[in-house]
Enzyme design. Structure first.
Site, PDB file in Angstrom:
ATOM      1  N   ASP A 128      -7.040  -5.672  -3.794  1.00 38.63           N
ATOM      2  CA  ASP A 128      -7.892  -4.779  -2.998  1.00 38.63           C
ATOM      3  C   ASP A 128      -7.331  -3.469  -2.802  1.00 38.63           C
ATOM      4  O   ASP A 128      -7.350  -2.716  -1.875  1.00 38.63           O
ATOM      5  CB  ASP A 128      -8.195  -5.546  -1.663  1.00 38.63           C
ATOM      6  CG  ASP A 128      -9.459  -4.873  -0.985  1.00 38.63           C
ATOM      7  OD1 ASP A 128     -10.273  -4.162  -1.710  1.00 38.63           O
ATOM      8  OD2 ASP A 128      -9.663  -4.947   0.166  1.00 38.63           O
TER       9      ASP A 128
ATOM     10  N   HIS B  45      -9.557   1.812  -6.871  1.00 41.00           N
ATOM     11  CA  HIS B  45     -10.854   1.379  -7.759  1.00 41.00           C
ATOM     12  C   HIS B  45     -11.123   2.360  -8.941  1.00 41.00           C
ATOM     13  O   HIS B  45     -12.277   2.311  -9.398  1.00 41.00           O
ATOM     14  CB  HIS B  45     -11.912   1.352  -6.791  1.00 41.00           C
ATOM     15  CG  HIS B  45     -11.939   0.226  -5.827  1.00 41.00           C
ATOM     16  ND1 HIS B  45     -12.898   0.200  -4.910  1.00 41.00           N
ATOM     17  CD2 HIS B  45     -11.399  -0.995  -5.749  1.00 41.00           C
ATOM     18  CE1 HIS B  45     -12.654  -1.061  -4.106  1.00 41.00           C
ATOM     19  NE2 HIS B  45     -11.873  -1.602  -4.710  1.00 41.00           N
TER      20      HIS B  45
ATOM     21  N   ASP C 164       0.897  -1.064  -0.081  1.00 38.41           N
ATOM     22  CA  ASP C 164       0.075   0.084  -0.049  1.00 38.41           C
ATOM     23  C   ASP C 164       0.956   1.257   0.074  1.00 38.41           C
ATOM     24  O   ASP C 164       1.984   1.245   0.762  1.00 38.41           O
ATOM     25  CB  ASP C 164      -0.875   0.081   1.359  1.00 38.41           C
ATOM     26  CG  ASP C 164      -2.065   0.732   1.049  1.00 38.41           C
ATOM     27  OD1 ASP C 164      -1.993   2.013   0.595  1.00 38.41           O
ATOM     28  OD2 ASP C 164      -3.263   0.333   1.351  1.00 38.41           O
TER      29      ASP C 164
END
Ligand code: SAH
Ligand code: MG
Length: 220
Positions: free
Chosen positions: A151, A154, A81
């Site tokens: 994940d 988006h 991340d």
């Protein structure tokens, strides 16, 4: 006084116990219990083959499930991340959390919260946090992965890049899990769904399992 390491729990926990632990420590995140249980189960099965990696650590919620899964196999999970948050986490957006805002830097910063959660949940030895842009790291990555969980961001560009770049690092016997797959716009954003379509169109992959918005794909 001698420096003492925090004890690491030697026994892997089951999903219900991991959920209870996270509730106790108020681990923030975006992963419903039913999806977390499947993520755990599949990661536990496939990490026999090698290390796992997730894109999108946020505050460590999914990483803590994955930590307990890979621990069964004496493996590690890389958790990637940039910790600056996705579009929806920015100030003024729908999922902004003021507690995760670094006023001095004028940026979102989820890394301190993730670190705290990994420590409180005793999984610091199982998770290898990587502070990086997913798309940059994927270009330099060289270790074959048994299990990949996508994940991250988006936007259409990001969701597609994550699927297409990381699939190159999946072992022949491994699986990729993708989160937030909504076929209908009324259920949620469509970018991960279209990214999945691109992935399935470009590679010999098939969907082997679904749970809520979590989809698992494997090579034919
Ligand atoms: N798996 C988490 C939720 C992840 S939210 C949980 O279980 O709660 C999505 C995360 O993706 C955010 O923390 C954001 O910072 C990260 N992200 C978005 N775009 C990224 C990129 N290009 N590279 C790395 N991380 C990214
Ligand atoms: Mg998600």
């Amino acid at each position: 006084m001698a420096f003492q390491n925090e004890p690491s729990l030697s026994q892997p926990l089951l999903p219900d116990a991991i959920e209870a632990l996270q509730t106790t420590h108020a681990v923030k995140g975006f992963l419903p219990a039913n999806e977390a249980a499947v993520l755990y189960e599949v990661a536990k099965e496939y990490s026999r083959l090698g290390p796992a990696l997730e894109v999108g650590s946020y505050c460590g919620k999914s990483a803590i499930y994955l930590a307990h899964a890979v621990r069964h196999n004496q493996q590690k999970v890389y958790s990637v991340d940039h910790h600056r948050g996705s579009e929806e986490h920015q100030k003024g957006e729908g999922y902004h959390d003021p507690q995760l805002y670094d006023e001095a830097a004028k940026r979102v910063d989820t890394l301190p919260e993730m670190r705290k959660n990994l420590r409180l949940c005793h999984v610091e030895d199982d998770v290898i946090p990587v502070v990086a842009r997913s798309e940059q790291l994927a270009q330099h990555w060289a270790t074959p992965l048994s299990f990949i969980f996508i994940d991250g961001g988006h936007s259409q560009e990001q969701a597609t890049a994550d699927c297409l770049r990381w699939i190159e690092h999946l072992m022949p016997e491994g699986v990729m899990a993708i989160h937030d797959i909504f076929e209908r716009p009324e259920e949620g954003g469509q970018a991960p769904f279209y990214a999945l379509q691109s992935l399935l169109g470009m590679h010999p992959l098939k969907i082997v399992r679904r749970e809520g918005s979590l989809v698992i794909v494997a090579w034919h």
